[in-house]
Structures are given as C-alpha cells and as structure tokens.
Design a protein around this motif. Structure first.
Motif, PDB file in Angstrom:
ATOM      1  N   TYR A 234      34.436  35.503  35.114  1.00 12.66           N
ATOM      2  CA  TYR A 234      35.433  36.512  34.726  1.00 12.66           C
ATOM      3  C   TYR A 234      34.808  37.840  34.297  1.00 12.66           C
ATOM      4  O   TYR A 234      35.302  38.918  34.624  1.00 12.66           O
ATOM      5  CB  TYR A 234      36.291  35.947  33.598  1.00 12.66           C
ATOM      6  CG  TYR A 234      37.395  36.858  33.127  1.00 12.66           C
ATOM      7  CD1 TYR A 234      38.576  36.984  33.850  1.00 12.66           C
ATOM      8  CD2 TYR A 234      37.268  37.598  31.956  1.00 12.66           C
ATOM      9  CE1 TYR A 234      39.599  37.812  33.427  1.00 12.66           C
ATOM     10  CE2 TYR A 234      38.277  38.432  31.515  1.00 12.66           C
ATOM     11  CZ  TYR A 234      39.438  38.536  32.251  1.00 12.66           C
ATOM     12  OH  TYR A 234      40.445  39.369  31.824  1.00 12.66           O
ATOM     13  N   ARG A 235      33.693  37.778  33.565  1.00 11.53           N
ATOM     14  CA  ARG A 235      33.078  38.996  33.029  1.00 11.53           C
ATOM     15  C   ARG A 235      31.883  39.477  33.845  1.00 11.53           C
ATOM     16  O   ARG A 235      31.214  40.441  33.472  1.00 11.53           O
ATOM     17  CB  ARG A 235      32.650  38.766  31.575  1.00 11.53           C
ATOM     18  CG  ARG A 235      33.824  38.610  30.618  1.00 11.53           C
ATOM     19  CD  ARG A 235      33.384  38.415  29.185  1.00 11.53           C
ATOM     20  NE  ARG A 235      34.521  38.399  28.285  1.00 11.53           N
ATOM     21  CZ  ARG A 235      35.298  37.350  28.062  1.00 11.53           C
ATOM     22  NH1 ARG A 235      35.047  36.206  28.697  1.00 11.53           N
ATOM     23  NH2 ARG A 235      36.318  37.418  27.227  1.00 11.53           N
ATOM     24  N   ASP A 236      31.597  38.817  34.958  1.00 12.81           N
ATOM     25  CA  ASP A 236      30.393  39.158  35.707  1.00 12.81           C
ATOM     26  C   ASP A 236      30.609  40.255  36.746  1.00 12.81           C
ATOM     27  O   ASP A 236      29.645  40.830  37.244  1.00 12.81           O
ATOM     28  CB  ASP A 236      29.829  37.904  36.384  1.00 12.81           C
ATOM     29  CG  ASP A 236      29.270  36.928  35.372  1.00 12.81           C
ATOM     30  OD1 ASP A 236      28.327  37.313  34.662  1.00 12.81           O
ATOM     31  OD2 ASP A 236      29.788  35.797  35.271  1.00 12.81           O
ATOM     32  N   MET A 237      31.844  40.516  37.101  1.00 14.55           N
ATOM     33  CA  MET A 237      32.170  41.646  37.976  1.00 14.55           C
ATOM     34  C   MET A 237      33.468  42.247  37.486  1.00 14.55           C
ATOM     35  O   MET A 237      34.521  41.611  37.554  1.00 14.55           O
ATOM     36  CB  MET A 237      32.296  41.202  39.437  1.00 14.55           C
ATOM     37  CG  MET A 237      32.405  42.371  40.414  1.00 14.55           C
ATOM     38  SD  MET A 237      32.764  41.863  42.122  1.00 14.55           S
ATOM     39  CE  MET A 237      31.303  40.923  42.530  1.00 14.55           C
ATOM     40  N   ALA A 344      34.449  36.939  54.757  1.00 17.88           N
ATOM     41  CA  ALA A 344      34.564  36.676  53.318  1.00 17.88           C
ATOM     42  C   ALA A 344      34.117  37.898  52.535  1.00 17.88           C
ATOM     43  O   ALA A 344      33.194  38.612  52.944  1.00 17.88           O
ATOM     44  CB  ALA A 344      33.723  35.461  52.917  1.00 17.88           C
ATOM     45  N   ALA A 345      34.776  38.127  51.411  1.00 16.09           N
ATOM     46  CA  ALA A 345      34.389  39.215  50.514  1.00 16.09           C
ATOM     47  C   ALA A 345      34.619  38.763  49.075  1.00 16.09           C
ATOM     48  O   ALA A 345      35.408  37.848  48.811  1.00 16.09           O
ATOM     49  CB  ALA A 345      35.192  40.484  50.815  1.00 16.09           C
ATOM     50  N   PHE A 346      33.933  39.428  48.156  1.00 14.73           N
ATOM     51  CA  PHE A 346      33.875  38.977  46.768  1.00 14.73           C
ATOM     52  C   PHE A 346      34.269  40.132  45.852  1.00 14.73           C
ATOM     53  O   PHE A 346      33.840  41.265  46.044  1.00 14.73           O
ATOM     54  CB  PHE A 346      32.456  38.492  46.449  1.00 14.73           C
ATOM     55  CG  PHE A 346      31.843  37.734  47.597  1.00 14.73           C
ATOM     56  CD1 PHE A 346      32.294  36.461  47.923  1.00 14.73           C
ATOM     57  CD2 PHE A 346      30.860  38.316  48.386  1.00 14.73           C
ATOM     58  CE1 PHE A 346      31.758  35.780  49.012  1.00 14.73           C
ATOM     59  CE2 PHE A 346      30.315  37.646  49.475  1.00 14.73           C
ATOM     60  CZ  PHE A 346      30.763  36.369  49.793  1.00 14.73           C
ATOM     61  N   GLY A 347      35.097  39.823  44.838  1.00 15.12           N
ATOM     62  CA  GLY A 347      35.595  40.884  43.980  1.00 15.12           C
ATOM     63  C   GLY A 347      35.711  40.460  42.534  1.00 15.12           C
ATOM     64  O   GLY A 347      35.288  39.358  42.156  1.00 15.12           O
ATOM     65  N   PRO A 348      36.268  41.348  41.700  1.00 16.17           N
ATOM     66  CA  PRO A 348      36.381  41.071  40.267  1.00 16.17           C
ATOM     67  C   PRO A 348      37.142  39.782  40.005  1.00 16.17           C
ATOM     68  O   PRO A 348      38.031  39.395  40.749  1.00 16.17           O
ATOM     69  CB  PRO A 348      37.154  42.291  39.743  1.00 16.17           C
ATOM     70  CG  PRO A 348      36.890  43.379  40.733  1.00 16.17           C
ATOM     71  CD  PRO A 348      36.793  42.678  42.057  1.00 16.17           C
ATOM     72  N   GLY A 349      36.713  39.114  38.957  1.00 13.84           N
ATOM     73  CA  GLY A 349      37.491  37.943  38.570  1.00 13.84           C
ATOM     74  C   GLY A 349      36.750  36.692  38.150  1.00 13.84           C
ATOM     75  O   GLY A 349      37.191  36.052  37.251  1.00 13.84           O
ATOM     76  N   LEU A 350      35.727  36.237  38.768  1.00 16.32           N
ATOM     77  CA  LEU A 350      35.154  36.584  40.061  1.00 16.32           C
ATOM     78  C   LEU A 350      35.994  35.925  41.148  1.00 16.32           C
ATOM     79  O   LEU A 350      36.350  34.761  41.026  1.00 16.32           O
ATOM     80  CB  LEU A 350      33.696  36.093  40.127  1.00 16.32           C
ATOM     81  CG  LEU A 350      32.914  36.376  41.392  1.00 16.32           C
ATOM     82  CD1 LEU A 350      32.504  37.800  41.536  1.00 16.32           C
ATOM     83  CD2 LEU A 350      31.710  35.466  41.471  1.00 16.32           C
ATOM     84  N   SER A 351      36.337  36.660  42.216  1.00 15.13           N
ATOM     85  CA  SER A 351      37.247  36.124  43.217  1.00 15.13           C
ATOM     86  C   SER A 351      36.613  36.170  44.597  1.00 15.13           C
ATOM     87  O   SER A 351      35.851  37.080  44.926  1.00 15.13           O
ATOM     88  CB  SER A 351      38.560  36.917  43.207  1.00 15.13           C
ATOM     89  OG  SER A 351      38.311  38.300  43.407  1.00 15.13           O
ATOM     90  N   ILE A 352      36.944  35.169  45.397  1.00 17.55           N
ATOM     91  CA  ILE A 352      36.494  35.085  46.789  1.00 17.55           C
ATOM     92  C   ILE A 352      37.727  35.117  47.677  1.00 17.55           C
ATOM     93  O   ILE A 352      38.680  34.373  47.458  1.00 17.55           O
ATOM     94  CB  ILE A 352      35.708  33.787  47.043  1.00 17.55           C
ATOM     95  CG1 ILE A 352      34.480  33.699  46.123  1.00 17.55           C
ATOM     96  CG2 ILE A 352      35.266  33.700  48.507  1.00 17.55           C
ATOM     97  CD1 ILE A 352      33.745  32.369  46.215  1.00 17.55           C
TER      98      ILE A 352
END
Length: 360
Positions: A234-237, A344-352
């Motif tokens: 959660y806090r890593d991006m 595939a892409a990666f975003g805040p949350g951390l979300s895939i």
C-alpha cells in the motif's frame, strides 16, 4: 467483441541522455554522498534517453520554464500545472494524428477516454481534444485520472465494455503524462528512483467493436482483463499532491512484491506462461522487469520490447505499456492466428492490471 484497430505514440521534442539528466540532478546538491548515490542509481536504471516538454535540463538553456539551477526555490504546484496545460494537449494530438487516416476516421469516433496522473485542469484534456481535433461535439467522454502507471489498461477495460455493449463503437483512448515537470530537489530513496526513471510521452489507441482489416494485417482481439491489489504494498508506490508539486513514494520493495505475486495471480486465472507468445510488460524499472522474467521463468529475450522502451524512453507512467504493446504488434507479420499477447502494468496500491489479447 473489441479489437485494437490503431495504436500510436509520441514524445516531446526535447530528448536528453540519462547522463545529462543525472548530471542536472547532481548539480542540484552540494552533498557528495547524494551525488555519488545519484550516479550509482542512474547507471543501474537501464535507461539511455528520456524526453521532456521542458528544456531546462540542458546546460545553458536559453529559456527556463520551471527549474532554475541558480536558485534553491522549487516551482509550486500552480506553476507546474500551467506547464502541464501548455503542453499536454499538444503532445496528445501529436500521438493521435499519427493514426493512419485519422482525419478521415475521426467522424467514426463515438467515445473518448483520456488518461493522466501528472496534471489536471478544467475544461479538461477531453474537451480540449474534442475542440482542437474537431471531433463530434456529441462524442461521449470520460477520464481516468490519478491512477498511475497501470491506468492505460484500466481505460482499455472501460473501452472494451463500451465496445461489447455498442455494435458501432469506436473508442479513442489517449494517455498523456508529463512526468518530468514533477522533478523535485529531494534525495531520499524514493526520489533517487523517481527523478532518474520518469519521462514524458503520450499514446493513442482506438478500440472498436468491429475489426477494421484495412488498418492492420491481422486482427487483434481483446479477450479479458484481470486485476489484483497487493495490500502489503500500500505504501510502496504512492503519489501525493503538495504545495511544491506532486510527491512520489516509490520504494525498492516494489519489484519483490510483483515477483512474489505475479505467478500466483496467473495461477488464479488459470493462465500458463507457456501459452503466451508475446509479452507487453510495463517497464516500471529495470529491476521490476528482471524480477518479472525470473518469477515466470521467462527468457529475457521475450521481454525485449519492454527493455527497449525502458532504454529509449524511461518510464512514462500510463502510456508506457502502450509503447511496448505497439512495438509488440509490429511483429504481426510473423504472428500465427490464435497466438496470445499478455500485457501487464503496475500502479499505486500496489496494484497489478493485466490484459489478454489474441491474433484472430
């Protein structure tokens, strides 16, 4: 069904080598420890060039727009947003107008989805594009804002839903990010990464409910989308507003989190990596791509387009995976009918966020 019937990309005119950009960053501090860290991290990014809408990173630049090295003052949020508004529409149009015969096709556009996380204004990018491109003023529009590097796939998921529900839909998805206007004179680990990997770019995709064979040798059908949120990241991006601009949190734990979770995610959706012929993976950073390949036991040559985009453009946030996908689709003349593409892409949350496509 839905089909990708066009995909194009664009970058600003200002191209900077990674050496020039890391030197600019080093010149913003007198601390030798920071300078050494910047040099070390820069050398490990796998990036050779990045693009920016502002020319401030060049030595002896004639006109400074945001980043004046002769002063310690950081540009404020309003100044950065003025620069965003100045250039975002222009860069978006640059990508859109690369679409073959766009001005003959534009009357067929039924929906517009704009994507960005690096700036906002109203009336927004959607209305600017409808006006400047002379699109039908009745074009249905929506925006995916502030969702980060995987927002392109989220937008395509929305476009896919429109195409599956409307037989004549042609959805224009435009992703535009001006990451470099958020450069900060900060030297913690988050900024050692973010200041050294992000660049500017735009991508435009048309998703259609009917294939348009005159625009592609093989039809590219969208099959499905899947999502996963890794709450332990959660806090890593993260991406926060502040008086001096956007504040980035991007820790070194992100690659490991993706590495640990990508295979379980594919197992859960019953997808075997061996069934995928082509991979379009967001180059969030070199370590992310390396660990992705390791986690799925992939030969790195299968991710050559991802490494190429990282090397030549850096991480441009949301449009980056579309730069990769465009490069992958250039291989269409070698593809067999039925072969699958996985994005595939990666975003805040951390979300895939993932997308599966197929040549049909």
């Amino acid at each position: 069904m839905s089909y990708i019937t066009a995909i194009e990309t664009a970058v600003p005119e200002n191209c900077f080598s990674q050496d020039i950009l890391s030197t600019f960053y080093m010149n913003s501090t007198d601390d030798e420890t920071y300078k050494r860290k910047i040099k070390i991290v820069s050398a490990k990014t796998g990036i050779e060039n990045r693009y920016s809408v502002v020319g401030d990173f060049e030595e002896n630049v004639k006109e400074i727009e945001l980043f004046d090295q002769s002063t310690d003052r950081e540009p404020g949020l309003s100044e950065r947003m003025q620069v965003y508004k100045k250039y975002a529409t222009e860069l978006s149009i640059k990508a859109i107008e690369k679409i073959p015969d766009f001005h003959q096709r534009k009357d067929q556009i039924t929906h517009l989805i704009t994507v960005t996380c690096t700036g906002l204004f109203a009336p927004g990018l959607d209305i600017e594009l409808i006006r400047d491109l002379d699109l039908n003023p009745a074009t249905q529009r929506s925006s995916v804002n502030f969702m980060g590097c995987n927002a392109a796939i989220i937008a395509l998921k929305n476009a896919d839903a429109i195409c599956r529900s409307q037989a004549d839909a042609n959805v224009l998805v435009v992703c535009t990010e001006l990451c470099t206007i958020h450069f900060q004179k900060r030297f913690n680990d988050d900024y050692l990464l973010s200041n050294l990997i992000f660049g500017d770019g735009a991508a435009a995709v048309i998703l259609s409910s009917q294939p348009q064979e005159e625009y592609s040798e093989k039809k590219v059908q969208v099959n499905r989308f899947d999502s996963m949120i890794l709450h332990n990241g959660y806090r890593d991006m993260a991406w926060q507003l502040s008086e001096t601009g956007f504040i980035m949190n991007l820790t070194s734990y992100v690659p490991g989190l993706i590495k640990e979770n990508i295979l379980p995610m594919l197992d859960k959706i019953r997808l075997s990596p061996s069934s995928i012929a082509y991979w379009a993976i967001h180059p969030g950073g070199k370590k992310i791509v390396d660990d992705f390949a390791t986690a799925l036991d992939l030969d790195k040559s299968l991710l050559s387009e991802t490494y190429d985009v990282l090397r030549n453009f850096g991480n441009m946030s949301s449009p980056t995976v579309l730069f990769v996908l465009k490069s992958v689709l250039k291989k269409a003349d070698r593809a067999e009918l039925g072969e699958k593409i996985f994005a595939a892409a990666f975003g805040p949350g951390l979300s895939i966020e993932t997308m599966q496509l197929q040549y049909v």
